[in-house]
Motif scaffolding. Sequence first.
Motif, PDB file in Angstrom:
ATOM      1  N   PRO A 140     -17.400  -0.760   1.989  1.00 37.97           N
ATOM      2  CA  PRO A 140     -18.343  -0.268   0.976  1.00 37.97           C
ATOM      3  C   PRO A 140     -17.810  -0.575  -0.424  1.00 37.97           C
ATOM      4  N   LEU A 141     -18.619  -1.191  -1.253  1.00 40.11           N
ATOM      5  CA  LEU A 141     -18.198  -1.493  -2.616  1.00 40.11           C
ATOM      6  C   LEU A 141     -17.926  -0.214  -3.399  1.00 40.11           C
ATOM      7  N   GLN A 142     -18.538   0.884  -2.985  1.00 35.68           N
ATOM      8  CA  GLN A 142     -18.277   2.169  -3.635  1.00 35.68           C
ATOM      9  C   GLN A 142     -16.809   2.557  -3.444  1.00 35.68           C
ATOM     10  N   LEU A 143     -16.223   2.188  -2.311  1.00 36.57           N
ATOM     11  CA  LEU A 143     -14.808   2.452  -2.062  1.00 36.57           C
ATOM     12  C   LEU A 143     -13.944   1.669  -3.054  1.00 36.57           C
ATOM     13  N   LEU A 144     -14.318   0.425  -3.314  1.00 35.43           N
ATOM     14  CA  LEU A 144     -13.582  -0.368  -4.302  1.00 35.43           C
ATOM     15  C   LEU A 144     -13.692   0.255  -5.685  1.00 35.43           C
ATOM     16  N   ARG A 145     -14.893   0.732  -6.025  1.00 35.58           N
ATOM     17  CA  ARG A 145     -15.075   1.384  -7.333  1.00 35.58           C
ATOM     18  C   ARG A 145     -14.198   2.633  -7.439  1.00 35.58           C
TER      19      ARG A 145
END
Length: 140
Positions: free
Chosen positions: A71-76
Amino acid sequence: MNEQRRQILEMLAEGKITADEADRLIEALQREQPETLPGTTSRPKARPKYLRVVMDAQDDAGPSRLNVRIPLQLLRAGVRLTTLLPPVAITRVNAELDRVGVPIDLAELKPQHLDDLVEHLDDVIVDLDDPGSTIRVYCE
């Protein structure tokens, strides 16, 4: 037919531009605004939510498959967490990353940089094919 295309064809009919110029203008117009099929509406492209890494390989042990969906939210969130690291830790991490060939300064990494990166990754697909394996990295 949209208004801009109609104007180009009118200029062609009036002799104000040549057929080649009209063709180039229409091509430029299509690159800017891709046409939608009649009866459909164009929607803005959805923002990607995941970074995908997919690998299929064949070796002596048989077929294997790797399918990672991050999930890109995890990267954010990870980028935001770097602000909590003490400066000494950031210095050590930066030195280790540089040692292995990844010259990134975590002190300079900001959430808006990640958003810019994600926006640019939106259209990127990396494919690697060799006789024994296939690897794809993309956003979805």
